[in-house]
Write an enzyme that holds these catalytic residues in place. Structure first.
Site, PDB file in Angstrom:
ATOM      1  N   GLN A  47       4.339  -6.759  17.305  1.00 36.63           N
ATOM      2  CA  GLN A  47       5.420  -6.515  16.787  1.00 36.63           C
ATOM      3  C   GLN A  47       6.405  -5.426  17.742  1.00 36.63           C
ATOM      4  O   GLN A  47       7.508  -5.225  17.454  1.00 36.63           O
ATOM      5  CB  GLN A  47       5.450  -5.838  15.502  1.00 36.63           C
ATOM      6  CG  GLN A  47       4.793  -6.736  14.331  1.00 36.63           C
ATOM      7  CD  GLN A  47       4.532  -6.059  12.941  1.00 36.63           C
ATOM      8  OE1 GLN A  47       3.319  -5.873  12.815  1.00 36.63           O
ATOM      9  NE2 GLN A  47       5.467  -5.478  12.455  1.00 36.63           N
ATOM     10  N   PHE A 104       2.604  -8.182   9.791  1.00 43.24           N
ATOM     11  CA  PHE A 104       2.672  -7.439   8.507  1.00 43.24           C
ATOM     12  C   PHE A 104       2.463  -5.962   8.734  1.00 43.24           C
ATOM     13  O   PHE A 104       2.077  -5.173   7.809  1.00 43.24           O
ATOM     14  CB  PHE A 104       1.609  -8.046   7.322  1.00 43.24           C
ATOM     15  CG  PHE A 104       1.603  -9.552   7.198  1.00 43.24           C
ATOM     16  CD1 PHE A 104       2.848 -10.000   6.553  1.00 43.24           C
ATOM     17  CD2 PHE A 104       0.711 -10.404   7.634  1.00 43.24           C
ATOM     18  CE1 PHE A 104       2.964 -11.162   6.347  1.00 43.24           C
ATOM     19  CE2 PHE A 104       0.584 -11.564   7.720  1.00 43.24           C
ATOM     20  CZ  PHE A 104       1.916 -12.166   6.874  1.00 43.24           C
ATOM     21  N   GLU A 131       1.854  -3.363  14.840  1.00 42.79           N
ATOM     22  CA  GLU A 131       2.941  -2.450  15.219  1.00 42.79           C
ATOM     23  C   GLU A 131       2.199  -1.465  16.138  1.00 42.79           C
ATOM     24  O   GLU A 131       2.915  -1.613  17.384  1.00 42.79           O
ATOM     25  CB  GLU A 131       3.470  -1.829  14.067  1.00 42.79           C
ATOM     26  CG  GLU A 131       4.927  -1.327  14.119  1.00 42.79           C
ATOM     27  CD  GLU A 131       5.459  -0.261  13.164  1.00 42.79           C
ATOM     28  OE1 GLU A 131       5.177  -0.975  11.866  1.00 42.79           O
ATOM     29  OE2 GLU A 131       6.116   0.429  13.193  1.00 42.79           O
ATOM     30  N   ARG A 172       7.952   7.842   3.891  1.00 42.52           N
ATOM     31  CA  ARG A 172       8.211   6.711   2.992  1.00 42.52           C
ATOM     32  C   ARG A 172       7.660   7.051   1.660  1.00 42.52           C
ATOM     33  O   ARG A 172       8.215   6.687   0.419  1.00 42.52           O
ATOM     34  CB  ARG A 172       7.997   5.416   3.663  1.00 42.52           C
ATOM     35  CG  ARG A 172       8.967   4.488   3.152  1.00 42.52           C
ATOM     36  CD  ARG A 172       9.085   2.968   3.999  1.00 42.52           C
ATOM     37  NE  ARG A 172      10.068   3.172   5.087  1.00 42.52           N
ATOM     38  CZ  ARG A 172      11.323   2.891   4.508  1.00 42.52           C
ATOM     39  NH1 ARG A 172      11.646   2.497   3.510  1.00 42.52           N
ATOM     40  NH2 ARG A 172      12.150   2.935   5.627  1.00 42.52           N
ATOM     41  N   ARG A 195       3.302  -3.704   5.304  1.00 44.28           N
ATOM     42  CA  ARG A 195       4.479  -4.063   4.674  1.00 44.28           C
ATOM     43  C   ARG A 195       4.869  -2.941   3.515  1.00 44.28           C
ATOM     44  O   ARG A 195       4.297  -3.106   2.577  1.00 44.28           O
ATOM     45  CB  ARG A 195       4.353  -5.439   3.936  1.00 44.28           C
ATOM     46  CG  ARG A 195       5.473  -6.322   3.719  1.00 44.28           C
ATOM     47  CD  ARG A 195       5.336  -7.782   3.767  1.00 44.28           C
ATOM     48  NE  ARG A 195       6.132  -8.635   3.598  1.00 44.28           N
ATOM     49  CZ  ARG A 195       6.348 -10.020   3.670  1.00 44.28           C
ATOM     50  NH1 ARG A 195       4.986 -10.402   3.443  1.00 44.28           N
ATOM     51  NH2 ARG A 195       7.374 -10.553   3.630  1.00 44.28           N
ATOM     52  N   PHE A 228       5.151   0.127   4.310  1.00 47.79           N
ATOM     53  CA  PHE A 228       5.066   1.503   5.094  1.00 47.79           C
ATOM     54  C   PHE A 228       4.827   2.587   4.220  1.00 47.79           C
ATOM     55  O   PHE A 228       5.574   3.675   4.382  1.00 47.79           O
ATOM     56  CB  PHE A 228       6.139   1.436   5.952  1.00 47.79           C
ATOM     57  CG  PHE A 228       5.852   2.256   7.108  1.00 47.79           C
ATOM     58  CD1 PHE A 228       5.297   1.588   8.309  1.00 47.79           C
ATOM     59  CD2 PHE A 228       6.055   3.366   7.386  1.00 47.79           C
ATOM     60  CE1 PHE A 228       4.947   2.322   9.310  1.00 47.79           C
ATOM     61  CE2 PHE A 228       5.914   4.213   8.502  1.00 47.79           C
ATOM     62  CZ  PHE A 228       5.412   3.459   9.554  1.00 47.79           C
ATOM     63  N   ALA A 287       9.832  -2.092   9.471  1.00 50.02           N
ATOM     64  CA  ALA A 287      10.756  -1.263   8.450  1.00 50.02           C
ATOM     65  C   ALA A 287      12.040  -2.515   7.927  1.00 50.02           C
ATOM     66  O   ALA A 287      13.065  -1.716   7.442  1.00 50.02           O
ATOM     67  CB  ALA A 287      11.605  -0.160   8.921  1.00 50.02           C
ATOM     68  N   GLU A 297      10.189  -6.437   3.580  1.00 53.31           N
ATOM     69  CA  GLU A 297       9.277  -5.788   2.885  1.00 53.31           C
ATOM     70  C   GLU A 297       9.539  -5.540   1.286  1.00 53.31           C
ATOM     71  O   GLU A 297       8.657  -5.387   0.467  1.00 53.31           O
ATOM     72  CB  GLU A 297       8.888  -4.137   3.420  1.00 53.31           C
ATOM     73  CG  GLU A 297       8.757  -4.327   4.956  1.00 53.31           C
ATOM     74  CD  GLU A 297       8.605  -2.824   5.653  1.00 53.31           C
ATOM     75  OE1 GLU A 297       9.883  -2.437   5.723  1.00 53.31           O
ATOM     76  OE2 GLU A 297       8.024  -2.180   5.762  1.00 53.31           O
TER      77      GLU A 297
END
Ligand code: MTE
Ligand code: MOS
Length: 778
Positions: A217, A248, A252, A330, A362, A364, A531, A734
């Site tokens: 990603q 997903f 990342e 988050r 997903r 986060f 995000a 997400e």
């Protein structure tokens, strides 16, 4: 383009034509047919270069210990093994940390989790490499591991200092509240289970060049980490990604070290190397969603208005930092979700344990954060004998309550009440309630339940600097268009959406816009596709690039015709200016090359108006909020604890959707993935800290039969969005995962409990039923 220019342009964008194949058209995913026929090329389908070697990893069998230098001889003795690579073979730094701290790629002296990579074995075949890795005999002197959140909290084993968001005097407000309640609960982690596992191929070139193909990603981070591990400048490393078979969040940061391991092997052997993790190794060695433990005390009145909430959330970070800081951010910014609590304090603990380093997944941390308020709502409702959905509505932000979040950003508009009212209406809530009551009164052992969820999810990367994107657009002399942008395609339909944006700028059909692999050589210094910001950020960057070219083309046409550039219209594959002045888009492209006008442009975008003070934990970190609501019905077999979701009514705010078909696919897919997290996916570690759910036989992801037979998904109609979002659309990747919280809530309703940990597996549901029965009996 300046922020102001962007905004001025945005005013027009929202009003742009929405034609059958333009913006807002339900075009199918550009790879849909290729996915179905198998023609779509994933990394392992790419023709292998001559001389390709394969790599495999030796993983630690134990969770914590002192590692003696590994003897490579047993692996070297395996036929076909070409090289065994250990920390000493790394020319650069043995550090794969996405955020700059030390995180070892290969354990060096210290083992921190079972599954940690210890060595890379390279062979002429993948089987040889795997056999070589299995032949190694690492000597590890065990140290006592920290395996649970509770233990980490007790020992104050943190990976980050505790983070806190607070507003008002919580102690005083709790003391003044008519009622108080204290509770504890937990939510499990989640394995990404992308269909295509982690994989990378590295091809060494001239000098120090390294070409890396990665299922990632975040191509730019792969470039950086390959550069760091090899000890070379970033310009030596080119990373490309055509598509992932799912990410997903799991690709990342974790894709970077897989690619760096392949690149190290390529550098050391001078030959191309592919590293494809087996499913078992993938699950053992790569991070997952963070499990959470929650403790809270709430103060409330008779009506269910929550006046004060003091909460602690402890996240299992695993052995290293990775992106835990962002996940915590988050979680604490989403702990109240769409509700208002006047006096509020939440503290987040990032626990260091001897388990795999947990990562993006997903939502986060958002999904974990908002479970807090749902748990509070359900227990407060049970204590007062009120329906949970009424207690939630009583506490919605806005209306008579404040619409300002504890960190200072307002939940703008009044979409919270609107999405809730629509989901309720769609599901015929009151009739459903009556129907369920009648069913439950007569059935001997099945119990039905109804649950709801309302969501406000902030869109933007928490780290302000990450909210940027670039694009590169070329128009060729025949009028065909090549689009490249910094985002990556993982199945979410980002490429088709951006092709629509570019096609709109030129007034051509999206089919003539060719979609290319993401490449660090085409667009540099990108953020990950994460995000949910992929189309917001890259859509704008591509729009800006295409608009630059269109402006130049309009000038050429205007000069040719003797009209003003503003009179030149691009539509339906043609360029016109009233009267008989018309030419094909391709003709104008050809004319531009003859007139020596460049048909190539870059676009760069940064999200405006973001601010965040990490010291004060205050500001407006999100560009906007995405709203959604769900009503779900479940049935539980009270003899076995087994359950099913019978229906789901989902309403999701996508602003003015760029592509409704794609968005509905995202909503339904995310919902089912959320349902998996909350009801059936359970990670299970043994007493020594070895994860034992290493494949589909023991780790249950939802299958097609777990999709509710009634699934009604609707995009919120006439959904307002800021005028400076791309074509007034909103992100969708997400948020809908969190709508599945309605299923968790429905299960509580069905079995008449307010206390249910996640995942609510049949075992846990059965235990909750038993507990409830025993607490009732005299
Ligand atoms: N959809 C599919 N099919 N596959 C994926 O891997 N990842 C999700 C979501 N939807 C994912 C997906 C995650 S975690 C994010 S952050 C977004 O897509 C990223 O893409 P976007 O920003 O373009 O929505
Ligand atoms: Mo998504 S977890 O932000 O990759």
């Amino acid at each position: 383009m300046s922020a102001l220019g962007q905004r001025a342009q945005a005013q027009n964008l929202g009003e742009a034509r929405r034609s059958a194949r333009g913006m807002g058209a339900s075009l199918r995913h550009d790879s849909a047919l290729k996915h179905a026929t198998g023609e779509a090329r994933f990394l392992d389908d790419i023709a292998e270069p001559p001389g390709l070697l394969h790599a495999a990893l030796a993983l630690s069998p134990i969770a914590h210990g002192r590692l003696a230098p590994i003897d490579p001889a047993p692996a070297r003795a395996v036929p076909g093994v070409v090289a065994v690579l250990l920390p000493g073979d790394i020319p650069g730094r043995n550090d794969i940390a996405p955020s700059g701290r030390n995180e070892a790629m290969l354990a060096d002296g210290l083992v921190e989790y079972a599954g940690q990579p210890l060595a890379i074995v390279v062979g002429t075949t993948r089987d040889a490499a795997l056999a070589g890795a299995a032949a190694l005999k690492p000597e590890i002197a065990p140290l006592p591991p920290v395996l649970s959140i509770e233990e980490a909290v007790e020992r104050e084993s943190w990976i980050l200092p505790p983070q806190r968001i607070a507003r008002g005097d919580v102690c005083a407000a709790l003391a003044d509240s008519p009622h108080r309640l204290t509770a504890e609960f937990r939510a499990g982690g989640q394995e990404h289970f992308y269909l295509e596992g982690q994989i990378a191929m590295a091809v060494p070139g001239e000098d120090a060049d390294m070409q890396v193909v990665s299922s990632t990603q975040h191509p730019t981070e792969v470039q950086h980490i390959v550069g760091r591990v090899l000890g070379c400048a970033y310009n030596r490393v080119t990373v490309t990604t055509r598509r992932m078979g799912g990410g997903f969040g799991g690709k990342e940061s974790n894709a970077s070290w897989v690619a760096a391991a392949a690149a190290l092997a390529a550098r050391r052997t001078g030959r191309p190397v592919k590293l494809r993790l087996s499913r078992k190794a993938d699950i053992a060695a790569t991070g997952k969603r963070h499990p959470f433990l929650y403790r809270w005390t709430a103060g409330f009145d008779e009506t269910g208005r929550i006046l004060a909430l003091d909460a602690t959330m402890a996240a299992d970070a695993g052995h290293s930092l990775d992106m835990t800081g962002g996940v915590i951010f988050r979680a604490i910014t989403h702990a109240l979700n769409c509700c208002d609590v006047p006096a509020f304090a939440v503290k987040a603990l990032a626990c260091k344990t001897n388990t795999v380093s947990n990562t993006a997944f997903r939502g986060f941390g958002g999904p974990q954060g908002l479970l807090l308020m749902e748990d509070v709502i359900h227990r407060v409702a049970a204590a007062l004998g009120l329906p949970a959905d009424e207690v939630r509505a009583r506490n919605f932000a806005g209306g008579g309550n404040s619409d300002e979040t504890p960190y200072g950003q307002r939940l703008e508009g009044d979409l919270i009440r609107r999405v809730w009212a629509e989901a309720r209406a769609d599901s015929a809530w009151d009739a459903k309630r009556a129907e369920i009551a009648a069913f439950n009164a007569t059935h001997p052992f099945l119990r039905r339940g109804l649950g709801s969820m309302v969501l406000a999810f902030g869109i933007s990367f928490g780290q302000t600097h990450m909210n940027q994107a670039g694009a590169l657009v070329h128009v060729y002399a025949d009028g065909s268009v090549r689009l490249n942008h910094g985002g990556t395609e993982m199945g979410q339909g980002l490429n088709i959406k951006i092709a629509q944006v570019v096609a709109d700028a030129f007034g051509v059909d999206p089919d003539i816009v060719s979609i290319t692999a993401t490449s660090t050589a085409d667009v540099p210094n990108t953020s990950p596709t994460a995000a949910s910001t992929g189309s917001d950020l890259n859509g704008w960057a591509a729009h800006i690039a295409a608009s630059t070219i269109r402006t130049r083309m309009a000038e050429v046409a205007a000069a040719e015709w003797g009209v003003q550039p503003a009179d030149v219209i691009f539509a339906d594959g043609r360029v016109t200016a009233g009267g008989n002045l018309a030419m094909e888009f391709g003709e104008l492209a050809k004319l531009c090359t003859l007139k020596r006008v460049s048909l190539s442009a870059t676009g760069f975008y940064r999200t405006p108006d973001l601010n965040w003070d990490p010291k004060a934990m205050k500001g407006a970190p999100f560009f906007y909020f995405s709203y959604g609501a769900a009503v779900c019905e479940v049935v539980v077999d009270t003899l076995t604890g087994e359950h099913r979701c019978l229906s789901a009514h989902l309403v999701q705010d996508c602003g003015r959707s760029l592509n409704p078909t794609i968005d509905i696919g995202q909503i339904e897919g995310a919902f089912v993935q959320g349902l998996g997290w909350l009801t059936c996916e359970e990670l299970w570690w043994d007493a020594e800290g070895r994860l034992r759910t290493l494949g589909p036989s023991t780790y249950k992801i939802p299958g097609s039969r777990d999709v509710p037979p009634v699934m009604k998904t609707r995009l919120l109609a006439d959904a307002p969005a800021r005028s400076d979002t791309i074509f007034r659309s909103k992100a969708v990747g997400e948020p809908p995962l969190m709508l599945a919280t309605a299923v968790w809530n429905a299960l509580k309703d069905a079995i008449g409990t307010d206390a249910l940990d996640a995942p609510a597996t049949p075992e846990r549901v059965l235990m909750a039923i038993r507990e409830r029965a025993s607490s009732r009996s005299p």
